[in-house]
Design a protein around this motif. Structure first.
Motif, PDB file in Angstrom:
ATOM      1  N   THR A 247       5.447 -15.394  24.002  1.00  0.00           N
ATOM      2  CA  THR A 247       6.058 -14.800  22.809  1.00  0.00           C
ATOM      3  C   THR A 247       5.030 -14.126  21.916  1.00  0.00           C
ATOM      4  OG1 THR A 247       7.851 -16.433  22.810  1.00  0.00           O
ATOM      5  CG2 THR A 247       7.398 -15.299  20.725  1.00  0.00           C
ATOM      6  N   VAL A 248       3.871 -14.758  21.743  1.00  0.00           N
ATOM      7  CA  VAL A 248       2.870 -14.209  20.820  1.00  0.00           C
ATOM      8  C   VAL A 248       1.958 -13.185  21.478  1.00  0.00           C
ATOM      9  CG1 VAL A 248       2.909 -16.294  19.413  1.00  0.00           C
ATOM     10  CG2 VAL A 248       1.189 -16.078  21.229  1.00  0.00           C
ATOM     11  N   GLY A 249       2.131 -12.947  22.805  1.00  0.00           N
ATOM     12  CA  GLY A 249       1.420 -11.846  23.424  1.00  0.00           C
ATOM     13  C   GLY A 249       0.316 -12.181  24.391  1.00  0.00           C
ATOM     14  N   PHE A 250       0.075 -13.465  24.656  1.00  0.00           N
ATOM     15  CA  PHE A 250      -0.980 -13.813  25.604  1.00  0.00           C
ATOM     16  C   PHE A 250      -0.489 -13.601  27.037  1.00  0.00           C
ATOM     17  CE2 PHE A 250      -2.622 -16.127  21.932  1.00  0.00           C
ATOM     18  CZ  PHE A 250      -3.972 -15.805  22.003  1.00  0.00           C
ATOM     19  N   SER A 251      -1.379 -13.119  27.876  1.00  0.00           N
ATOM     20  CA  SER A 251      -1.005 -12.796  29.254  1.00  0.00           C
ATOM     21  C   SER A 251      -0.871 -14.032  30.130  1.00  0.00           C
ATOM     22  CB  SER A 251      -2.034 -11.841  29.870  1.00  0.00           C
ATOM     23  OG  SER A 251      -3.343 -12.414  29.808  1.00  0.00           O
ATOM     24  N   SER A 252      -1.516 -15.133  29.729  1.00  0.00           N
ATOM     25  CA  SER A 252      -1.420 -16.362  30.522  1.00  0.00           C
ATOM     26  C   SER A 252      -1.530 -17.565  29.608  1.00  0.00           C
ATOM     27  CB  SER A 252      -2.523 -16.423  31.581  1.00  0.00           C
ATOM     28  OG  SER A 252      -3.793 -16.629  30.982  1.00  0.00           O
ATOM     29  N   GLN A 253      -0.939 -18.676  30.048  1.00  0.00           N
ATOM     30  CA  GLN A 253      -0.987 -19.901  29.261  1.00  0.00           C
ATOM     31  C   GLN A 253      -2.408 -20.449  29.186  1.00  0.00           C
ATOM     32  OE1 GLN A 253       1.848 -22.921  30.393  1.00  0.00           O
ATOM     33  NE2 GLN A 253       0.803 -24.534  29.255  1.00  0.00           N
ATOM     34  N   SER A 254      -3.161 -20.305  30.267  1.00  0.00           N
ATOM     35  CA  SER A 254      -4.527 -20.841  30.281  1.00  0.00           C
ATOM     36  C   SER A 254      -5.421 -20.100  29.276  1.00  0.00           C
ATOM     37  CB  SER A 254      -5.116 -20.750  31.689  1.00  0.00           C
ATOM     38  OG  SER A 254      -5.170 -19.402  32.139  1.00  0.00           O
ATOM     39  N   TYR A 255      -5.255 -18.774  29.203  1.00  0.00           N
ATOM     40  CA  TYR A 255      -6.061 -18.008  28.243  1.00  0.00           C
ATOM     41  C   TYR A 255      -5.634 -18.352  26.815  1.00  0.00           C
ATOM     42  CZ  TYR A 255      -8.248 -14.054  25.866  1.00  0.00           C
ATOM     43  OH  TYR A 255      -8.987 -13.276  25.022  1.00  0.00           O
ATOM     44  N   PHE A 256      -4.331 -18.520  26.617  1.00  0.00           N
ATOM     45  CA  PHE A 256      -3.819 -18.934  25.310  1.00  0.00           C
ATOM     46  C   PHE A 256      -4.436 -20.268  24.900  1.00  0.00           C
ATOM     47  CE2 PHE A 256      -0.316 -21.576  23.348  1.00  0.00           C
ATOM     48  CZ  PHE A 256      -0.537 -21.134  22.050  1.00  0.00           C
ATOM     49  N   ALA A 257      -4.437 -21.231  25.803  1.00  0.00           N
ATOM     50  CA  ALA A 257      -4.979 -22.555  25.491  1.00  0.00           C
ATOM     51  C   ALA A 257      -6.465 -22.470  25.154  1.00  0.00           C
ATOM     52  CB  ALA A 257      -4.758 -23.500  26.671  1.00  0.00           C
ATOM     53  N   GLN A 258      -7.190 -21.621  25.881  1.00  0.00           N
ATOM     54  CA  GLN A 258      -8.627 -21.460  25.646  1.00  0.00           C
ATOM     55  C   GLN A 258      -8.889 -20.884  24.258  1.00  0.00           C
ATOM     56  OE1 GLN A 258     -10.535 -18.988  28.593  1.00  0.00           O
ATOM     57  NE2 GLN A 258     -12.295 -18.569  27.269  1.00  0.00           N
ATOM     58  N   VAL A 259      -8.160 -19.818  23.894  1.00  0.00           N
ATOM     59  CA  VAL A 259      -8.346 -19.175  22.592  1.00  0.00           C
ATOM     60  C   VAL A 259      -7.906 -20.105  21.461  1.00  0.00           C
ATOM     61  CG1 VAL A 259      -7.583 -17.266  21.129  1.00  0.00           C
ATOM     62  CG2 VAL A 259      -8.121 -16.856  23.542  1.00  0.00           C
ATOM     63  N   PHE A 260      -6.790 -20.798  21.666  1.00  0.00           N
ATOM     64  CA  PHE A 260      -6.262 -21.703  20.640  1.00  0.00           C
ATOM     65  C   PHE A 260      -7.231 -22.847  20.377  1.00  0.00           C
ATOM     66  CE2 PHE A 260      -3.634 -24.884  18.673  1.00  0.00           C
ATOM     67  CZ  PHE A 260      -2.686 -24.169  17.947  1.00  0.00           C
ATOM     68  N   GLN A 261      -7.776 -23.421  21.435  1.00  0.00           N
ATOM     69  CA  GLN A 261      -8.734 -24.525  21.310  1.00  0.00           C
ATOM     70  C   GLN A 261      -9.976 -24.080  20.543  1.00  0.00           C
ATOM     71  OE1 GLN A 261      -8.570 -27.804  23.034  1.00  0.00           O
ATOM     72  NE2 GLN A 261     -10.356 -28.360  21.819  1.00  0.00           N
ATOM     73  N   LYS A 262     -10.471 -22.909  20.862  1.00  0.00           N
ATOM     74  CA  LYS A 262     -11.667 -22.402  20.195  1.00  0.00           C
ATOM     75  C   LYS A 262     -11.405 -22.149  18.726  1.00  0.00           C
ATOM     76  CE  LYS A 262     -15.195 -18.788  20.572  1.00  0.00           C
ATOM     77  NZ  LYS A 262     -15.654 -17.594  21.332  1.00  0.00           N
ATOM     78  N   SER A 263     -10.187 -21.699  18.393  1.00  0.00           N
ATOM     79  CA  SER A 263      -9.855 -21.355  17.018  1.00  0.00           C
ATOM     80  C   SER A 263      -9.571 -22.581  16.155  1.00  0.00           C
ATOM     81  CB  SER A 263      -8.639 -20.422  16.988  1.00  0.00           C
ATOM     82  OG  SER A 263      -8.215 -20.173  15.667  1.00  0.00           O
ATOM     83  N   THR A 264      -8.865 -23.568  16.704  1.00  0.00           N
ATOM     84  CA  THR A 264      -8.394 -24.697  15.902  1.00  0.00           C
ATOM     85  C   THR A 264      -9.106 -26.008  16.178  1.00  0.00           C
ATOM     86  OG1 THR A 264      -6.671 -25.344  17.485  1.00  0.00           O
ATOM     87  CG2 THR A 264      -6.102 -23.644  15.869  1.00  0.00           C
ATOM     88  N   GLY A 265      -9.816 -26.077  17.302  1.00  0.00           N
ATOM     89  CA  GLY A 265     -10.452 -27.329  17.680  1.00  0.00           C
ATOM     90  C   GLY A 265      -9.514 -28.290  18.383  1.00  0.00           C
ATOM     91  N   GLU A 266      -8.279 -27.853  18.638  1.00  0.00           N
ATOM     92  CA  GLU A 266      -7.288 -28.669  19.322  1.00  0.00           C
ATOM     93  C   GLU A 266      -6.578 -27.829  20.371  1.00  0.00           C
ATOM     94  OE1 GLU A 266      -5.302 -31.712  16.245  1.00  0.00           O
ATOM     95  OE2 GLU A 266      -5.042 -29.616  15.643  1.00  0.00           O
TER      96      GLU A 266
END
Length: 284
Positions: A247-266
């Motif tokens: 929904t938010v535009g990421f091409s894959s769930q794994s890349y989303f998880a990687q970016v989210f973890q780096k941004s929020t620490g979780e």
């Protein structure tokens, strides 16, 4: 009014060529509001009476008497009445200057300054500007220059760190336009090549300019905007993490998880679990 050209000296060993485009006194009635707008010049708003809400690049500012909001060139903004009764303010349009509130050299949409410590001086120079521009007697341009530069110097005295004036960033307009484009279209597939076509700049130059004026690369800003929306969806919906990533535009769930973890620490799952637990504890 015709443009009044001036050479400002807001900082030691620095001068800025600028044009005073207009000075107007305005009254806002209850529930009045304006549409979002942008200008290729800076705009100063000084509140004389009442309260106003300003939204600049999505950030909300609540202004009271003797507050000054400076909106930088090409920053999207709108204002509306706050509270009851009429609000009055003076606005000035100035071409050729850019306010750098953090003295960082990065692009900033606006800066809010509290001017109660210089209330008498600020109001005196604003009245002088309005009077001289209305009557246009002999040497009125010189008096306007004196009044405006004196106003800036008084503000700098009260806010020495925040009130750093420079010439506008050469590509501020393009960077601002790309920032607004990302804010609207972040859910769509976006690449650096695509953004370069949108603004008509070389992609390498765009990446350098955007980082210099916004503080991060276009792609990092895009990811930050997507993570911001993902946080909201994780808290407010029961959509799966893979669905939110899409929904938010990421091409894959794994890349989303990687970016989210780096941004929020979780991880996205940890973030959702902790927020739900926090809400549950507050409701008990």
């Amino acid at each position: 009014m015709s443009n009044i050209q001036m050479i400002l000296h807001p900082q030691e060993n620095a001068s800025v060529s600028a044009n005073l485009l207009f000075v107007t006194a305005s009254k806002f009635e209850e529930d009045a509001r304006t549409a979002s707008q942008t200008h290729p010049y800076a705009e100063f708003f000084y509140v004389l009476r009442g309260e106003l809400d300003f939204e600049v690049e999505g950030e909300l500012f609540s202004l009271k008497e003797d507050d000054l909001l400076v909106v930088n060139p090409d920053a999207a903004h709108r204002e509306q009445q706050r509270g009851t009764g009429a609000a009055e303010y003076v606005s000035l349009g100035v071409e050729g200057i850019f306010l750098d509130p953090d003295s960082s050299g990065m692009w900033s949409g606006s800066c809010l300054l509290h001017c109660r410590a210089m209330r008498s001086e600020a109001r005196f120079f604003l009245r002088l500007l309005l009077s001289e521009l209305e009557r246009r007697q002999r040497d009125y341009e010189k008096l306007c220059l004196f009044a405006f530069e004196s106003l800036l110097l008084c503000m700098r005295r009260v806010h020495p760190k925040e009130f750093a004036i420079s010439a506008p960033k050469r590509t501020a307009r393009e960077c601002s336009a790309i920032k607004r484009y990302i804010d609207v279209h972040f859910r769509d597939p976006i690449s650096l090549d695509h953004l370069a076509k949108v603004c008509g700049l070389n992609k390498y130059y765009l990446a350098h300019a955007f980082r210099e004026y916004i503080g991060m690369s276009p792609i990092n800003y895009l990811n930050a905007r997507r993570v911001e929306e993902a946080r909201r969806l994780l808290c407010s919906t029961n959509d799966s993490i893979s669905q939110i990533a899409k929904t938010v535009g990421f091409s894959s769930q794994s890349y989303f998880a990687q970016v989210f973890q780096k941004s929020t620490g979780e991880s996205p799952g940890e973030f959702r679990k902790h927020r739900r637990k926090s809400r549950q504890n507050k409701s008990e």
